[in-house]
Write a protein that holds these residues in place. Sequence first.
Motif, mmCIF file in Angstrom:
data_model
loop_
_atom_site.group_PDB
_atom_site.id
_atom_site.type_symbol
_atom_site.label_atom_id
_atom_site.label_comp_id
_atom_site.label_asym_id
_atom_site.label_seq_id
_atom_site.Cartn_x
_atom_site.Cartn_y
_atom_site.Cartn_z
ATOM 1 N N TRP A 38 72.814 66.650 7.460
ATOM 2 C CA TRP A 38 73.457 67.357 6.359
ATOM 3 C C TRP A 38 72.439 68.244 5.645
ATOM 4 O O TRP A 38 71.715 67.798 4.770
ATOM 5 N N VAL A 39 72.357 69.500 6.064
ATOM 6 C CA VAL A 39 71.489 70.482 5.434
ATOM 7 C C VAL A 39 72.318 71.747 5.266
ATOM 8 O O VAL A 39 72.536 72.484 6.229
ATOM 9 N N PRO A 40 72.801 72.045 4.065
ATOM 10 C CA PRO A 40 73.652 73.221 3.871
ATOM 11 C C PRO A 40 72.900 74.523 4.139
ATOM 12 O O PRO A 40 71.668 74.556 4.231
ATOM 13 N N PHE A 44 73.542 74.840 -1.799
ATOM 14 C CA PHE A 44 72.728 73.774 -2.389
ATOM 15 C C PHE A 44 73.130 73.369 -3.799
ATOM 16 O O PHE A 44 72.823 72.255 -4.231
ATOM 17 N N ARG A 45 73.832 74.207 -4.530
ATOM 18 C CA ARG A 45 74.332 73.729 -5.821
ATOM 19 C C ARG A 45 75.344 72.607 -5.593
ATOM 20 O O ARG A 45 75.295 71.573 -6.265
ATOM 21 N N ALA A 46 76.247 72.803 -4.636
ATOM 22 C CA ALA A 46 77.220 71.757 -4.314
ATOM 23 C C ALA A 46 76.531 70.526 -3.734
ATOM 24 O O ALA A 46 76.931 69.385 -4.002
ATOM 25 N N TYR A 47 75.479 70.738 -2.936
ATOM 26 C CA TYR A 47 74.715 69.636 -2.352
ATOM 27 C C TYR A 47 74.100 68.769 -3.462
ATOM 28 O O TYR A 47 74.234 67.541 -3.468
ATOM 29 N N VAL A 48 73.430 69.425 -4.410
ATOM 30 C CA VAL A 48 72.811 68.680 -5.510
ATOM 31 C C VAL A 48 73.877 68.005 -6.361
ATOM 32 O O VAL A 48 73.730 66.835 -6.750
ATOM 33 N N GLY A 54 70.355 40.610 -8.005
ATOM 34 C CA GLY A 54 69.197 41.232 -7.384
ATOM 35 C C GLY A 54 69.543 42.039 -6.146
ATOM 36 O O GLY A 54 70.612 41.894 -5.549
ATOM 37 N N LEU A 55 68.596 42.885 -5.759
ATOM 38 C CA LEU A 55 68.781 43.792 -4.627
ATOM 39 C C LEU A 55 68.203 43.161 -3.372
ATOM 40 O O LEU A 55 67.010 42.864 -3.299
ATOM 41 N N CYS A 56 69.051 42.967 -2.370
ATOM 42 C CA CYS A 56 68.635 42.332 -1.124
ATOM 43 C C CYS A 56 68.226 43.345 -0.061
ATOM 44 O O CYS A 56 67.280 43.128 0.683
ATOM 45 N N ALA A 57 68.965 44.463 0.022
ATOM 46 C CA ALA A 57 68.724 45.428 1.087
ATOM 47 C C ALA A 57 69.128 46.817 0.631
ATOM 48 O O ALA A 57 69.970 46.987 -0.252
ATOM 49 N N VAL A 58 68.526 47.816 1.265
ATOM 50 C CA VAL A 58 68.808 49.201 0.928
ATOM 51 C C VAL A 58 68.546 50.051 2.165
ATOM 52 O O VAL A 58 67.792 49.652 3.060
ATOM 53 N N GLU A 59 69.171 51.204 2.212
ATOM 54 C CA GLU A 59 68.960 52.140 3.315
ATOM 55 C C GLU A 59 68.179 53.346 2.816
ATOM 56 O O GLU A 59 68.266 53.716 1.645
ATOM 57 N N ILE A 60 67.404 53.963 3.699
ATOM 58 C CA ILE A 60 66.782 55.260 3.447
ATOM 59 C C ILE A 60 67.497 56.277 4.321
ATOM 60 O O ILE A 60 67.657 56.077 5.532
ATOM 61 N N GLY A 61 67.945 57.366 3.710
ATOM 62 C CA GLY A 61 68.671 58.367 4.480
ATOM 63 C C GLY A 61 68.780 59.683 3.754
ATOM 64 O O GLY A 61 68.050 59.934 2.796
ATOM 65 N N TYR A 62 69.719 60.517 4.198
ATOM 66 C CA TYR A 62 69.869 61.880 3.681
ATOM 67 C C TYR A 62 68.532 62.617 3.743
ATOM 68 O O TYR A 62 68.186 63.396 2.846
ATOM 69 N N THR A 63 67.771 62.370 4.807
ATOM 70 C CA THR A 63 66.415 62.901 4.896
ATOM 71 C C THR A 63 66.364 64.160 5.749
ATOM 72 O O THR A 63 66.911 64.199 6.845
ATOM 73 N N ARG A 115 79.951 59.187 9.211
ATOM 74 C CA ARG A 115 80.412 60.568 9.283
ATOM 75 C C ARG A 115 79.476 61.421 10.126
ATOM 76 O O ARG A 115 78.256 61.348 9.993
ATOM 77 N N SER A 116 80.042 62.246 10.997
ATOM 78 C CA SER A 116 79.234 63.175 11.775
ATOM 79 C C SER A 116 78.960 64.439 10.968
ATOM 80 O O SER A 116 79.861 64.973 10.309
ATOM 81 N N TRP A 117 77.711 64.911 11.054
ATOM 82 C CA TRP A 117 77.322 66.171 10.430
ATOM 83 C C TRP A 117 77.134 67.272 11.461
ATOM 84 O O TRP A 117 76.705 68.379 11.114
#
Length: 213
Positions: free
Chosen positions: A43-45, A50-54, A96-105, A168-170
């Motif tokens: 997902w890179v507009p 980028f206004r909508a992205y932000v 508490g927080l058990c797990a998290v994902e890193i993404g949108y990179t 979702r596919s980008w």
Amino acid sequence: MGFTGEGPVLEGAFVRLEPLGHHHTAGLAEAAGEERDSYGYTWVPGRDGFRAYVDAQLGRAADGTVVPYAQVDPADGRVVGATAFLDPRPWPSGEGLCAVEIGYTWLAASAQGTGVNAEAKYLLFRHAFESWEVARVDLKTDARNARSRAAIASVGASFEGVLRNITRSWAPGEEGRLRDSAVFSIIAGEWPERRAALEARLAGIRERRSAAR
């Protein structure tokens, strides 16, 4: 859970992760305006999106589902991409927080292969494991994205398998469709070893840069 819509600034030698804001919009557009061959599954507009992205990322932040960041070159303040924490999951107790994902990179073409990605992942992993004290960090990418899969594996995440029709596919022409996602993770017990490996890798990059000056 400790997961908030705006995280702290995370700073290294090659990248500074700043909480995403509208002031990053123009810089993101410039970064995305470079060579775009690596964005086929991401997902890179375009420059005008980028206004909508932000707005979309800040909306997710307000909902408590994403902690979005701009990736910034600390040497000159140039925005070179974006990333985020997402999908926070609590411990079975609900506390508490058990797990998290890193993404949108994603990164500008000029920042790829420079150590920025490795250091950004190091900073994010360190915050998740040492500040939030999570048990797990996971990362997903389109199963067809060999470049992204290699980059994720290179920062020490273990491949766990492919989940079919999960995200979702980008990819262009696949609007409204689902993709198969390759899933990677690091768990808390692995973090000390993975941290040492990443620190050694980053030290090597710093040494090579110093020798080249």
